[in-house]
Design an enzyme around this catalytic site. Structure first.
Site, mmCIF file in Angstrom:
data_model
loop_
_atom_site.group_PDB
_atom_site.id
_atom_site.type_symbol
_atom_site.label_atom_id
_atom_site.label_comp_id
_atom_site.label_asym_id
_atom_site.label_seq_id
_atom_site.Cartn_x
_atom_site.Cartn_y
_atom_site.Cartn_z
ATOM 1 N N GLY A 98 7.720 0.262 -4.024
ATOM 2 C CA GLY A 98 8.438 -0.462 -5.054
ATOM 3 C C GLY A 98 7.871 -1.833 -5.335
ATOM 4 O O GLY A 98 8.241 -2.467 -6.311
ATOM 5 N N CYS A 99 6.959 -2.330 -4.485
ATOM 6 C CA CYS A 99 6.319 -3.624 -4.740
ATOM 7 C C CYS A 99 5.196 -3.417 -5.757
ATOM 8 O O CYS A 99 4.405 -2.506 -5.632
ATOM 9 C CB CYS A 99 5.717 -4.206 -3.462
ATOM 10 S SG CYS A 99 6.889 -5.085 -2.469
ATOM 11 N N VAL A 100 5.177 -4.272 -6.746
ATOM 12 C CA VAL A 100 4.149 -4.184 -7.773
ATOM 13 C C VAL A 100 2.935 -4.966 -7.348
ATOM 14 O O VAL A 100 3.001 -5.972 -6.729
ATOM 15 C CB VAL A 100 4.688 -4.720 -9.119
ATOM 16 C CG1 VAL A 100 3.640 -4.649 -10.187
ATOM 17 C CG2 VAL A 100 5.924 -3.943 -9.519
#
Length: 104
Positions: free
Chosen positions: A102-104
């Site tokens: 979920g981390c960009v």
């Protein structure tokens, strides 16, 4: 798989610089990685890093920022103070773990 050298040690990393072999990590490596980010580790940081390592070992996933905050009862604001700007990514990086999902 790429490699890089930090403090004379060759480690395996992905294209963003996250360690891909958690066994290559130790506390000296954490100090070196945190220094690259301009973070000086104190006991509050170590509490979080040790949780991250233990949780990853038991679940196979890098814990999210919310999981760290909830599990350790550390306010989100404090996590942002300890690991400024992008705390989830920085915590995982210093802990020698993959970038959280979920981390960009």
């Amino acid at each position: 798989m790429s490699t890089t050298t930090i403090d004379g040690r060759t480690i395996h990393v992905d294209q963003e610089g996250f360690l891909t072999e958690p066994a290559e990590w130790d506390e000296d490596m954490a100090r070196s990685l945190s220094a690259l980010l301009g973070i000086e580790l104190d006991e509050r940081h170590w509490k979080i890093l040790r949780f991250l390592r233990a949780d990853h070992a038991s679940t196979g996933e890098t814990p999210t920022l919310r999981r760290v905050s909830t599990s350790l009862q550390v306010p989100m604001k404090e996590l942002f103070q300890l690991f400024p700007t992008k705390p989830a990514k920085k915590m995982a990086y210093v802990a020698g773990l993959p970038k959280p999902r979920g981390c960009v």
